[in-house]
Design a protein around this motif. Structure first.
Motif, PDB file in Angstrom:
ATOM      1  N   GLN A  88       0.546  -1.105   0.143  1.00 36.83           N
ATOM      2  CA  GLN A  88      -0.378   0.135   0.030  1.00 36.83           C
ATOM      3  C   GLN A  88       0.691   1.254  -0.218  1.00 36.83           C
ATOM      4  OE1 GLN A  88      -1.806   0.724   3.716  1.00 36.83           O
ATOM      5  NE2 GLN A  88      -0.895  -1.994   4.068  1.00 36.83           N
ATOM      6  N   VAL A  89       0.116   2.223  -0.099  1.00 39.36           N
ATOM      7  CA  VAL A  89       0.983   3.654   0.284  1.00 39.36           C
ATOM      8  C   VAL A  89       1.325   3.600   1.789  1.00 39.36           C
ATOM      9  CG1 VAL A  89       0.659   5.896  -0.601  1.00 39.36           C
ATOM     10  CG2 VAL A  89      -0.355   5.022  -1.965  1.00 39.36           C
ATOM     11  N   ILE A 121       8.017   5.802  -5.584  1.00 41.27           N
ATOM     12  CA  ILE A 121       7.547   5.857  -7.316  1.00 41.27           C
ATOM     13  C   ILE A 121       5.854   6.541  -6.492  1.00 41.27           C
ATOM     14  CG2 ILE A 121       9.054   4.584  -7.956  1.00 41.27           C
ATOM     15  CD1 ILE A 121       7.542   2.236  -7.527  1.00 41.27           C
ATOM     16  N   SER A 122       4.657   6.445  -7.639  1.00 41.59           N
ATOM     17  CA  SER A 122       4.256   6.985  -7.276  1.00 41.59           C
ATOM     18  C   SER A 122       3.061   5.736  -7.910  1.00 41.59           C
ATOM     19  CB  SER A 122       3.240   8.250  -8.418  1.00 41.59           C
ATOM     20  OG  SER A 122       2.699   8.531  -8.720  1.00 41.59           O
ATOM     21  N   ASN A 123       2.327   5.484  -6.116  1.00 43.87           N
ATOM     22  CA  ASN A 123       1.311   4.881  -6.965  1.00 43.87           C
ATOM     23  C   ASN A 123       0.323   4.861  -8.155  1.00 43.87           C
ATOM     24  OD1 ASN A 123      -0.383   7.086  -5.883  1.00 43.87           O
ATOM     25  ND2 ASN A 123      -2.043   6.294  -5.620  1.00 43.87           N
ATOM     26  N   GLU A 124       0.801   5.681  -8.966  1.00 43.68           N
ATOM     27  CA  GLU A 124      -0.336   5.791 -10.125  1.00 43.68           C
ATOM     28  C   GLU A 124       0.139   5.755 -11.458  1.00 43.68           C
ATOM     29  OE1 GLU A 124      -1.530   9.682 -10.280  1.00 43.68           O
ATOM     30  OE2 GLU A 124      -2.857   9.859  -8.443  1.00 43.68           O
ATOM     31  N   SER A 125       2.422   5.059 -11.201  1.00 46.28           N
ATOM     32  CA  SER A 125       2.182   4.506 -12.310  1.00 46.28           C
ATOM     33  C   SER A 125       2.758   3.263 -12.250  1.00 46.28           C
ATOM     34  CB  SER A 125       4.485   4.961 -11.257  1.00 46.28           C
ATOM     35  OG  SER A 125       4.670   4.448 -11.059  1.00 46.28           O
ATOM     36  N   PRO A 126       2.800   2.467 -14.014  1.00 41.63           N
ATOM     37  CA  PRO A 126       2.752   1.980 -13.718  1.00 41.63           C
ATOM     38  C   PRO A 126       3.289   0.465 -12.756  1.00 41.63           C
ATOM     39  CG  PRO A 126       3.455   2.762 -15.903  1.00 41.63           C
ATOM     40  CD  PRO A 126       3.422   3.775 -14.649  1.00 41.63           C
ATOM     41  N   ILE A 127       4.900   0.771 -11.971  1.00 38.50           N
ATOM     42  CA  ILE A 127       4.508  -0.267 -11.383  1.00 38.50           C
ATOM     43  C   ILE A 127       4.100   0.090 -10.450  1.00 38.50           C
ATOM     44  CG2 ILE A 127       7.573  -0.591  -9.834  1.00 38.50           C
ATOM     45  CD1 ILE A 127       8.503   0.569 -12.273  1.00 38.50           C
ATOM     46  N   ALA A 129       0.942   1.198  -9.397  1.00 39.56           N
ATOM     47  CA  ALA A 129       0.041   0.965  -9.003  1.00 39.56           C
ATOM     48  C   ALA A 129      -0.245  -0.811  -9.650  1.00 39.56           C
ATOM     49  CB  ALA A 129      -1.215   0.996 -11.185  1.00 39.56           C
ATOM     50  N   ALA A 130       0.759  -1.785 -10.542  1.00 39.99           N
ATOM     51  CA  ALA A 130       0.832  -3.173 -10.738  1.00 39.99           C
ATOM     52  C   ALA A 130       0.990  -3.822  -8.940  1.00 39.99           C
ATOM     53  CB  ALA A 130       1.551  -3.090 -11.405  1.00 39.99           C
ATOM     54  N   LEU A 131       1.710  -3.166  -8.160  1.00 40.92           N
ATOM     55  CA  LEU A 131       2.368  -3.192  -6.880  1.00 40.92           C
ATOM     56  C   LEU A 131       1.264  -3.397  -5.850  1.00 40.92           C
ATOM     57  CD1 LEU A 131       6.163  -2.549  -6.573  1.00 40.92           C
ATOM     58  CD2 LEU A 131       5.276  -4.304  -6.964  1.00 40.92           C
ATOM     59  N   GLU A 139       3.137 -13.028  -7.717  1.00 48.89           N
ATOM     60  CA  GLU A 139       4.368 -11.959  -9.126  1.00 48.89           C
ATOM     61  C   GLU A 139       3.092 -11.071 -10.101  1.00 48.89           C
ATOM     62  OE1 GLU A 139       5.239 -15.235 -11.693  1.00 48.89           O
ATOM     63  OE2 GLU A 139       7.504 -15.694  -9.586  1.00 48.89           O
ATOM     64  N   VAL A 140       3.704  -9.862  -9.955  1.00 47.32           N
ATOM     65  CA  VAL A 140       2.991  -8.712 -10.859  1.00 47.32           C
ATOM     66  C   VAL A 140       2.902  -8.199 -12.221  1.00 47.32           C
ATOM     67  CG1 VAL A 140       2.492  -7.786  -8.660  1.00 47.32           C
ATOM     68  CG2 VAL A 140       4.188  -6.796  -9.403  1.00 47.32           C
TER      69      VAL A 140
END
Length: 158
Positions: A88-89, A121-127, A129-131, A139-140
């Motif tokens: 989570q964030v 990194i942002s919670n909105e970035s592709p990485i 958001a996937a995490l 695995e994500v």
């Protein structure tokens, strides 16, 4: 227009408040002084110093308005509520890039606190958001310009 919630840590919120205070006080005063000096040069139709100072004033006011909006819609993360069951964030996540067999560590933050040099990194970035929501050992996959990347979550920390 509905505004989007801005997720911040307390540290990030305090940093934005400090920047806003600087822009409202010191920066405004500095620009006002530049305008005053430029007015002393006479004819405003050919006064580039005046034009530059007025442009700086407009840019400063836009930045102030943007910061006020971010702070108005801020949701401060309660660090005592952050756990390490799922990502989570606020968490720091150790991952393994499966394709390259390389480990990396990222801290998930709101979009206004991104600092790539610090692996924030942002919670909105592709990485990011996937995490989000994933558990240790999972695995994500997420899209990258070259296709798809796959990470395995090795550890989740506060």
């Amino acid at each position: 227009m509905e505004e989007k919630e801005v997720i911040l840590t307390q540290e990030g919120y305090d940093k934005l408040e400090k920047e806003l205070e600087y822009l409202r006080t010191e920066k405004r005063a500095e620009i006002a002084e530049r305008i005053k000096i430029a007015l002393g040069f006479g004819d405003l139709s050919e006064n580039s110093e005046y034009d530059e100072a007025k442009n700086a004033q407009a840019a400063n006011e836009i930045k102030i308005a943007g910061l006020e909006t971010k702070l108005r819609y801020a949701k401060i993360i309660d660090e005592s509520e952050i756990d390490t069951t799922t990502v989570q964030v606020g968490n720091t996540v150790k991952v393994l890039d499966i394709e390259f067999n390389e480990e990396a560590e990222y801290t998930i933050v709101g979009s206004t606190e991104v600092d790539l040099a610090q692996n924030r990194i942002s919670n909105e970035s592709p990485i990011g958001a996937a995490l989000l929501g994933a558990k240790e050992g999972e695995e994500v996959e997420f899209k990258i310009p070259a296709g798809t990347a796959k990470y395995k979550i090795l550890a989740i920390k506060k």
